[in-house]
Each structure stands twice: as C-alpha cells, then as structure tokens.
Enzyme design. Structure first.
Site, mmCIF file in Angstrom:
data_model
loop_
_atom_site.group_PDB
_atom_site.id
_atom_site.type_symbol
_atom_site.label_atom_id
_atom_site.label_comp_id
_atom_site.label_asym_id
_atom_site.label_seq_id
_atom_site.Cartn_x
_atom_site.Cartn_y
_atom_site.Cartn_z
ATOM 1 N N ASN A 161 -10.622 65.599 -46.935
ATOM 2 C CA ASN A 161 -12.022 65.367 -47.244
ATOM 3 C C ASN A 161 -12.621 66.574 -47.969
ATOM 4 O O ASN A 161 -12.091 67.683 -47.890
ATOM 5 C CB ASN A 161 -12.768 65.095 -45.931
ATOM 6 C CG ASN A 161 -14.241 64.860 -46.128
ATOM 7 O OD1 ASN A 161 -15.028 65.798 -46.047
ATOM 8 N ND2 ASN A 161 -14.621 63.625 -46.377
ATOM 9 N N TYR A 163 -14.924 68.497 -47.314
ATOM 10 C CA TYR A 163 -15.336 69.616 -46.475
ATOM 11 C C TYR A 163 -14.170 70.321 -45.791
ATOM 12 O O TYR A 163 -14.386 71.242 -45.002
ATOM 13 C CB TYR A 163 -16.331 69.130 -45.414
ATOM 14 C CG TYR A 163 -17.597 68.570 -45.997
ATOM 15 C CD1 TYR A 163 -18.518 69.393 -46.638
ATOM 16 C CD2 TYR A 163 -17.860 67.205 -45.922
ATOM 17 C CE1 TYR A 163 -19.684 68.871 -47.189
ATOM 18 C CE2 TYR A 163 -19.029 66.676 -46.469
ATOM 19 C CZ TYR A 163 -19.926 67.517 -47.096
ATOM 20 O OH TYR A 163 -21.082 66.998 -47.650
ATOM 21 N N LYS A 164 -12.960 69.892 -46.076
ATOM 22 C CA LYS A 164 -11.810 70.452 -45.380
ATOM 23 C C LYS A 164 -11.204 71.642 -46.138
ATOM 24 O O LYS A 164 -11.571 71.936 -47.274
ATOM 25 C CB LYS A 164 -10.750 69.364 -45.169
ATOM 26 C CG LYS A 164 -11.253 68.190 -44.335
ATOM 27 C CD LYS A 164 -11.818 68.640 -42.992
ATOM 28 C CE LYS A 164 -12.138 67.476 -42.061
ATOM 29 N NZ LYS A 164 -13.251 66.654 -42.538
ATOM 30 N N THR A 165 -10.241 72.292 -45.496
ATOM 31 C CA THR A 165 -9.642 73.502 -46.039
ATOM 32 C C THR A 165 -9.029 73.268 -47.411
ATOM 33 O O THR A 165 -9.183 74.079 -48.330
ATOM 34 C CB THR A 165 -8.553 74.021 -45.078
ATOM 35 O OG1 THR A 165 -9.087 74.086 -43.763
ATOM 36 C CG2 THR A 165 -8.072 75.402 -45.498
#
Length: 206
Positions: A161, A163-165
């Site tokens: 996603n 917002y992920k790393t």
C-alpha cells in the site's frame, strides 16, 4: 513499463513471477504469491488454512483494521489481546490466556517495523497445536534472528500500500514454505487455477 505493455501480458505474467521469486528469496521461504492488496493477502492466508465460521483467531488490538476485517471476511472470530511494554507488539502471555478449544491460529502483527515476539509466540502456538500466522504489512524488511518476518509462521502476508515501507501504490504478497498452502493461495487469488505465470494460456484448475 514499456516492456510489460509490449509483451501483451499486463498482469500475472513473467514480471509478476520475477517479483514473487525475488520476494520469496528475500524472505527466506520457498513460495510467494502476489495479491491485490494486503487485506486480500491476509484473507487468502486464512482461507488457505481452512479457517472460517466457528473458528477463533487470536490477534492484537493495536493494528490497522485490516487485520480484524480479514479474519471477519473469512467468517472467523477475532479474539483481541493487548500489547506488552512499548514495542507495540502482542503480549505472548495474554495470547496464551486467550486460547480456547475454538482457537485455530495466532495472527502475529509486526507493528511499525518492530518484529513481534516470534520465539515466544511460536512456543505458545506449538504448545496448543495452533498455527502461527504473520501479518507483516507494517514491517517489510524487518528481521527476527537470521530470517525476515513472514518466514516463521505457517504463512505470512505483506502489503505494498502507498503508506507501507515499500509501495507499488497497492498490492500484497503471501509467503509460505508449504507447497500445498501455496497452491491453495494461488487458486484463491486466480479463480481456482493452479500456479501459472510464464505463459498466456489458462492454468489447470485443481
């Protein structure tokens, strides 16, 4: 991007296979299946395990709601426990106390880059004969001991996603060492087909 467009295979083709192979190697497992998103990955894990109505999955209350919604989508019941100390991961002692005869799995959540207490949770799972599963959505690249997160449970799920790393805008991944579970996860993700990535023909349905 142009290479993919010109190939005529815009999804689930050789490039997808390359990513899955590289991700499995990176995590230290045998198999990986790319998914639409992290929530779908977690639901596919539960359905691959045959977890559904009447079953309980012990997980942590401090997590994104997708952890619980995947359990609910599979028809199972989430049983929440609290975190321990200040690492925001589930307390193994509370997990053990929450296990009942209906418990089928422990869903460990690696939170904010912190690996869950895998050693302790694995010991609890083994004592009670339940599966340890991993929600790795917020901890890509985190390691526990000499392996990456996702490699310790029966199955692990990741999110790409925004917002992920590591982000691909969206997307998810399921990892496992178990070939039978890999084939089930693949079938769930692709209309019942057996694993097939390198051609345009339709794969066999198991």
């Amino acid at each position: 991007v142009l290479e993919v467009l010109r190939s005529g295979i815009l999804a689930m083709g050789p490039r997808t296979h390359e990513l899955e192979t590289a991700w499995a190697e990176y995590c230290g497992v045998k198999h990986a299946v790319f998914m639409a998103n992290g929530t779908v990955a977690q639901e596919a894990i539960l359905r691959s395990m045959g977890i559904g109505p009447g079953d309980e999955v012990v997980t942590v209350s401090f997590s994104f709601n997708a952890t619980a919604s995947a359990i609910l989508q599979a028809g199972a019941t989430p049983v929440f426990v609290d975190v321990r100390d200040d690492d925001f991961t589930m307390d193994p002692e509370l997990v053990e106390a929450a296990i009942t005869p209906r418990t089928r799995a422990i869903m460990a959540v690696h939170m904010l880059g912190n690996p869950a207490r895998i050693g302790e949770l694995k010991a609890v799972a083994d004592r009670h004969g339940v599966a340890l599963l991993e929600d790795c959505a917020q901890a890509m690249g985190a390691r526990y001991g000499d392996r990456g997160v996702g490699a310790y449970g029966v199955m692990g799920g990741f999110s790409f996603n925004e917002y992920k790393t590591i982000t691909a805008g969206d997307g998810g991944m399921v990892v496992t060492d178990d070939e039978a579970l890999y084939r089930r996860a693949f079938a769930i993700h692709d209309q019942g087909h057996s694993p097939l990535r390198l051609g345009v023909e339709v794969g066999q349905r198991p």
